[in-house]
Design a protein around this motif. Structure first.
Motif, PDB file in Angstrom:
ATOM      1  N   LEU A   1     -25.755  -5.216 -42.597  1.00  0.00           N
ATOM      2  CA  LEU A   1     -26.823  -5.250 -43.610  1.00  0.00           C
ATOM      3  C   LEU A   1     -27.447  -3.865 -43.573  1.00  0.00           C
ATOM      4  N   ASP A   2     -26.998  -3.012 -44.466  1.00  0.00           N
ATOM      5  CA  ASP A   2     -27.316  -1.600 -44.331  1.00  0.00           C
ATOM      6  C   ASP A   2     -28.142  -1.131 -45.515  1.00  0.00           C
ATOM      7  N   VAL A   3     -29.327  -0.647 -45.239  1.00  0.00           N
ATOM      8  CA  VAL A   3     -30.231  -0.210 -46.306  1.00  0.00           C
ATOM      9  C   VAL A   3     -29.660   1.008 -47.055  1.00  0.00           C
ATOM     10  N   ALA A   4     -28.805   1.783 -46.385  1.00  0.00           N
ATOM     11  CA  ALA A   4     -28.265   3.004 -47.009  1.00  0.00           C
ATOM     12  C   ALA A   4     -26.894   2.785 -47.645  1.00  0.00           C
ATOM     13  N   ASP A   5     -26.397   1.548 -47.635  1.00  0.00           N
ATOM     14  CA  ASP A   5     -25.081   1.288 -48.233  1.00  0.00           C
ATOM     15  C   ASP A   5     -25.158   1.541 -49.741  1.00  0.00           C
ATOM     16  N   PRO A   6     -24.371   2.499 -50.279  1.00  0.00           N
ATOM     17  CA  PRO A   6     -24.489   2.829 -51.699  1.00  0.00           C
ATOM     18  C   PRO A   6     -24.066   1.677 -52.616  1.00  0.00           C
ATOM     19  N   ARG A   7     -23.154   0.811 -52.125  1.00  0.00           N
ATOM     20  CA  ARG A   7     -22.667  -0.270 -52.984  1.00  0.00           C
ATOM     21  C   ARG A   7     -23.521  -1.521 -52.883  1.00  0.00           C
ATOM     22  N   ASN A   8     -23.947  -1.827 -51.661  1.00  0.00           N
ATOM     23  CA  ASN A   8     -24.665  -3.085 -51.460  1.00  0.00           C
ATOM     24  C   ASN A   8     -25.827  -2.888 -50.481  1.00  0.00           C
TER      25      ASN A   8
ATOM     26  N   GLN B   1     -32.989 -10.193 -50.577  1.00  0.00           N
ATOM     27  CA  GLN B   1     -31.812  -9.379 -50.219  1.00  0.00           C
ATOM     28  C   GLN B   1     -31.239  -9.833 -48.872  1.00  0.00           C
ATOM     29  N   VAL B   2     -32.122 -10.169 -47.951  1.00  0.00           N
ATOM     30  CA  VAL B   2     -31.675 -10.617 -46.621  1.00  0.00           C
ATOM     31  C   VAL B   2     -30.930 -11.948 -46.743  1.00  0.00           C
TER      32      VAL B   2
ATOM     33  N   ALA C   1     -34.342 -16.468 -42.806  1.00  0.00           N
ATOM     34  CA  ALA C   1     -32.954 -16.665 -43.242  1.00  0.00           C
ATOM     35  C   ALA C   1     -32.149 -17.367 -42.150  1.00  0.00           C
ATOM     36  N   CYS C   2     -32.384 -17.008 -40.893  1.00  0.00           N
ATOM     37  CA  CYS C   2     -31.678 -17.675 -39.781  1.00  0.00           C
ATOM     38  C   CYS C   2     -32.020 -19.160 -39.765  1.00  0.00           C
ATOM     39  N   GLN C   3     -33.295 -19.455 -40.006  1.00  0.00           N
ATOM     40  CA  GLN C   3     -33.751 -20.846 -40.042  1.00  0.00           C
ATOM     41  C   GLN C   3     -33.006 -21.611 -41.133  1.00  0.00           C
ATOM     42  N   GLN C   4     -32.969 -21.001 -42.305  1.00  0.00           N
ATOM     43  CA  GLN C   4     -32.356 -21.671 -43.459  1.00  0.00           C
ATOM     44  C   GLN C   4     -30.847 -21.866 -43.277  1.00  0.00           C
TER      45      GLN C   4
END
Ligand SMILES: NC(=O)c1ccc[n+]([C@@H]2O[C@H](COP(=O)([O-])OP(=O)(O)OC[C@H]3O[C@@H](n4cnc5c(N)ncnc54)[C@H](OP(=O)(O)O)[C@@H]3O)[C@@H](O)[C@H]2O)c1
Length: 290
Positions: free
Chosen positions: A31-38, A47-48, A97-100
């Motif tokens: 889960l990368d904030v700098a990923d240009p595609r996603n 987003q998480v 998100a982990c909970q869900q």
């Protein structure tokens, strides 16, 4: 089928070592904030959740953080600042998100949750008492994790260094570089820390993933070193004869405009009793640095 691990902050100093070492053992979804595609910004709950729902996984390895302690201090008390948003709100989003999705969270924390006034090593039984904003945000984050009802493992580290080169120099490589170029600043003999050998820490993360162990663990080396002792050991081990100047923490503190922990060394007995491998003594780890 290798286990799928969702990971935040996997391109940083600590996470990239795990990724390099274990990318054939696990499917690591970043889960990368700098990923240009996603790009995935952990401060954005949707987003998480989207990113974590995208593949079938069991674990989230959460390393992403605002880690610049000096910059964080400039935001002291600001719950709208980026340090708080990433470290506290981001962690809150990961927990939700982990909970869900029923995921086990491995949360990486820091010895800066302590005030640094202990003479001895900090154990898991010691109360947290952060004295600056980065430590405060990390303490709030780990408290949220520990108060949650998800499966969680909290691993605290201190002053991490790795055997190989990483562009953002870790403490050991900074010292080695300073010794080689004769630019090493004074080293305090009255400031103490508990170095964390990242090569071992990656193995600790792998152990959690293999065993599903939950709980709070101090995950540094379990050793206590002064800055001067650490720099001297690096110089001796690498046969460098540059003279190391001793510094006095108390003099430095007069010039510093933010609080600074005097001792962040942690006791790791709980971890070492549980692990199925031995941690590397720091004197040996220093010899493995290239
Ligand atoms: N380094 C230390 O001295 C130290 C000591 C004790 C504990 N720790 C803890 O260990 C963990 C890893 O530290 P590190 O030194 O490896 O960190 P680092 O090198 O500073 O890397 C931090 C990572 O977090 C990511 N990140 C920052 N903001 C984000 C956001 N909003 N959304 C998603 N990702 C975001 C960064 O992505 P980009 O690169 O794309 O910005 C980067 O990959 C942290 O939790 C830290 O608190 C570190």
């Amino acid at each position: 089928m290798p286990k799928t691990i969702f990971a935040t902050g996997i391109n940083g100093l600590v996470g990239s070592h795990f990724q390099n070492r274990y990318n054939s053992s696990y499917t690591i979804v970043s889960l990368d904030v700098a990923d240009p595609r996603n790009p995935v910004d952990i401060t954005q709950p949707e987003q998480v959740l989207n990113a974590l729902s995208s593949a079938k996984g069991e674990y989230v390895l959460h390393l992403a953080a605002f880690t610049n302690v000096t910059e964080a201090w400039k935001q002291n008390g600001d719950t709208h600042g980026i340090a708080y948003k990433v470290n506290v709100e981001g962690t809150k989003n990961i927990i939700a998100a982990c909970q869900q999705l029923g995921l086990h969270l491995i949360h990486v924390s820091t010895a800066y949750v302590f005030d640094g006034e202990n003479e001895d090593l900090y154990t898991e039984e010691n109360s947290v008492h952060p004295i600056e904003w980065y430590g405060q945000t990390k303490a709030e984050a780990e408290a949220l994790v520990m108060a949650s009802t998800i499966d969680w493992t909290v691993l605290r580290i201190d002053q991490p260094f790795r055997s190989d080169f990483f562009p953002r120099l870790d403490i050991a490589h900074r010292i080695l570089d300073g010794l080689k170029n004769n630019t090493l600043y004074q080293q305090f003999d009255n400031h103490f820390f508990g170095p964390t050998y990242i090569d071992d820490f990656s193995k600790v993360v792998d152990w959690v993933l293999r065993t599903g162990t939950t709980g709070l663990f101090n995950a540094s080396s379990g050793e206590k070193w002064s800055d001067f002792e650490f720099a001297t050991a690096i110089a001796n081990t690498h046969s460098i004869t540059t003279e190391i100047q001793k510094g006095d923490l108390n003099e430095y503190l007069k010039t510093l405009d933010r609080p600074y922990q005097r001792n962040t060394a942690m006791d790791t007995t709980k971890l070492q009793n549980a692990l199925d491998f031995e941690l590397t003594p720091i004197s040996k780890a220093i010899a493995e640095i290239s």
